[in-house]
Design an enzyme around this catalytic site. Structure first.
Site, short mmCIF file in Angstrom:
data_model
loop_
_atom_site.label_atom_id
_atom_site.label_comp_id
_atom_site.label_asym_id
_atom_site.label_seq_id
_atom_site.Cartn_x
_atom_site.Cartn_y
_atom_site.Cartn_z
N GLY A 267 -21.99 -41.65 -9.46
CA GLY A 267 -21.70 -40.33 -9.41
C GLY A 267 -20.79 -40.09 -10.76
N ASP B 255 -24.57 -34.10 -13.73
CA ASP B 255 -24.09 -35.19 -14.49
C ASP B 255 -23.81 -34.69 -15.96
OD1 ASP B 255 -26.05 -36.35 -12.36
OD2 ASP B 255 -24.63 -37.97 -13.22
O1 MRU Z 1 -27.47 -42.02 -10.26
P1 MRU Z 1 -26.06 -41.66 -9.40
O2 MRU Z 1 -26.33 -41.86 -8.16
O3 MRU Z 1 -25.04 -41.85 -10.32
O4 MRU Z 1 -26.50 -40.03 -9.51
C1 MRU Z 1 -25.34 -39.11 -9.04
C2 MRU Z 1 -25.83 -37.65 -9.32
O5 MRU Z 1 -27.03 -37.27 -9.80
C3 MRU Z 1 -24.85 -36.70 -8.67
O6 MRU Z 1 -25.39 -35.42 -8.10
C4 MRU Z 1 -24.01 -36.32 -9.88
O7 MRU Z 1 -23.45 -37.62 -10.73
C5 MRU Z 1 -22.73 -35.60 -9.44
S1 MRU Z 1 -21.53 -36.30 -8.35
C6 MRU Z 1 -20.35 -35.54 -8.12
#
Ligand code: MRU
Length: 346
Positions: free
Chosen positions: A48, A237
Site C-alpha cells: 500500500g 499509488d
Molecule cells: O501492490 P499493492 O498491494 O501495494 O497495491 C496497493 C494499491 O494499489 C492501493 O490501492 C494503493 O497503494 C493505495 S493504498 C492507500
C-alpha cells in the site's frame, strides 16, 4: 484500529503485520536489517502506497542501527546506499521516494556524529508515521459527507488501514461513517492476482464489524447494472499533475464501468501520493511483477507453463474518469491541476 506499521517494542526495528499470511494467520514481524526491510516491501509483507513510504523511512533507521560506530564519511556512504536500495524496491508508488527524500534531506541538515544523525532520522521517520495517521483521519472526515446513510461502496484492492499507518485512504470515509453510526456497507473486488481485496480489505472490514461482500473483479459491471452500488472509492499509488493516477491493476476498467453506469468514482489519497513532477499518467512507471503470481494461484498451476504472462501491478486511469479526489486538504473537483500543490503539508 489495527497498526500496519509501527516501531518495534525496543524502538529500533519496524513492527509490521505480515500481510502475506492474511487472512489465514495474523503474524507480526520486526524488520531490523536492510535485507529484511527490502524483502518485506518487495514481497508485499508490507504494502500500500502510504505504508511502504512509512516503512521505508522507518526501515532506513533500523538498517543503520548497527552502523553508528562508523566514521562520519563511512556512515554517510552507508546511509546513501541503504536509502537507494530501499527506494528501488518498488517503482510505482511515489510515497516511497517521497519519504526517502525527506529522510535524506533531514540527514543533510544535521552537522553531527552518526549517533546524532540517526536520532534526527528516527525523529523524521516518526513524523512521517504520525503525519500519515493524521492525513488518513482528515481524508475520512472530508470524505464522509459523500456517503449517504445506507451507502453501498465498491472498492478495489486494499486502501484501508493495512495500506497506511492510520485508518486508510479509500476506507477512511467508511470507518468515519461507521464511527458516527451510519449503516454503510462495502463491496470488495477480489483483486487478481494477489487478492488484496478478498484477503485484506474483507479481513479488516469484517474485523471492524462493517458489512462486506467479496466479488471477483469481473462482477462489478453486473452489480452496477442492477443498481446495487452507490459509489466507488479507490486509493492511488501516484497522482499526476493533471489528475491521471496509477492504482492497482483493474482500477481503470472499474472507472470505465462506473462512468458507463453513472456511478460516482472517487479517488482517496494523501498529499504524499501527489507527484507534481509528473505531468500526466504516461510518465508513471508501472511495476511489472513475477509471472508466477498469475501462472500459479497460491502454489497451484492455473495457466500452462508455455503461456506468456502479462502481470503489471498497476494501471493508469485518466483523470477525466474521476468524479473527485478526496484528499487530506479537502475534496477536489475537476478540472484537476495539482501542479501547485507542493509535495507535503506538515
Ligand atoms: O501492490 P499493492 O498491494 O501495494 O497495491 C496497493 C494499491 O494499489 C492501493 O490501492 C494503493 O497503494 C493505495 S493504498 C492507500
Amino acid at each position: 484500529m489495527i497498526e500496519a506499521v509501527r516501531w518495534s517494542a525496543d524502538g529500533r526495528g519496524v513492527r509490521i503485520i505480515d500481510q502475506r499470511a492474511l487472512p489465514g494467520e495474523y503474524i507480526e514481524r520486526d524488520l531490523r536489517t536492510l535485507d529484511e526491510v527490502c524483502d518485506a516491501i518487495a514481497t508485499l509483507a508490507v504494502r500500500g502506497a502510504p505504508a511502504i513510504g512509512v516503512a521505508g523511512a522507518m526501515g532506513l533507521v533500523a538498517s543503520l542501527d548497527a552502523s553508528t560506530g562508523l566514521d562520519a564519511s563511512a556512515f554517510s556512504g552507508r546511509l546513501t546506499a541503504n536509502a537507494a536500495r530501499i527506494r528501488a524496491t518498488r517503482p510505482t508508488a511515489v510515497n516511497l521516494p517521497w519519504a526517502i527524500d525527506r529522510m535524506l534531506a533531514r540527514a543533510a541538515g544535521v552537522r553531527g556524529t552518526p549517533l546524532e544523525i540517526l536520532a534526527a532520522l528516527r525523529d523524521e521517520a516518526t513524523r512521517i508515521l504520525e503525519e500519515d495517521r493524521a492525513m488518513c483521519r482528515r481524508i475520512g472526515e472530508h470524505g464522509v459527507g459523500l456517503l449517504a446513510p445506507g451507502a453501498r461502496v465498491l472498492t478495489h484492492c486494499n486502501a484501508g488501514a493495512l495500506a497506511t499507518a492510520g485508518m486508510g485512504t479509500a476506507l477512511a470515509p467508511v470507518y468515519v461513517a461507521a464511527e458516527r453510526g451510519a449503516q454503510v456497507s462495502v463491496f470488495a473486488d477480489e483483486t487478481r492476482p494477489l487478492l488484496q481485496g478478498s484477503r485484506l480489505t474483507a479481513w479488516e472490514l469484517a474485523r471492524a464489524g462493517i458489512p462486506v461482500t467479496v466479488l471477483t473483479d469481473g462482477m462489478a459491471a453486473s452489480l452496477m447494472h442492477r443498481g446495487s452500488i452507490d459509489l466507488c472509492i479507490v486509493g492511488a499509488d501516484r497522482i499526476a499533475a493533471n489528475g491521471d493516477f496509477a492504482n492497482k491493476i483493474g482500477t481503470y476498467a472499474l472507472a470505465i464501468v462506473a462512468r458507463h453506469h453513472g456511478v460516482p468514482f472517487y479517488v482517496a489519497a494523501p498529499t504524499s501520493t501527489i507527484d507534481t513532477a509528473v505531468a500526466d499518467g504516461d510518465a508513471i512507471v508501472i511495476e511489472q511483477r513475477n509471472a508466477d503470481e498469475v501462472r500459479r494461484s497460491f502454489g497451484h498451476l492455473i495457466a500452462p507453463e508455455e503461456a506468456a504472462i502479462y502481470n503489471p501491478a498497476f494501471d493508469v486511469t485518466p483523470g477525466e474518469l474521476v468524479t473527485a479526489f478526496i484528499t487530506d486538504r479537502g475534496v477536489v473537483l475537476p478540472p484537476y491541476d495539482f501542479a501547485a500543490w507542493g509535495t507535503h503539508e506538515a
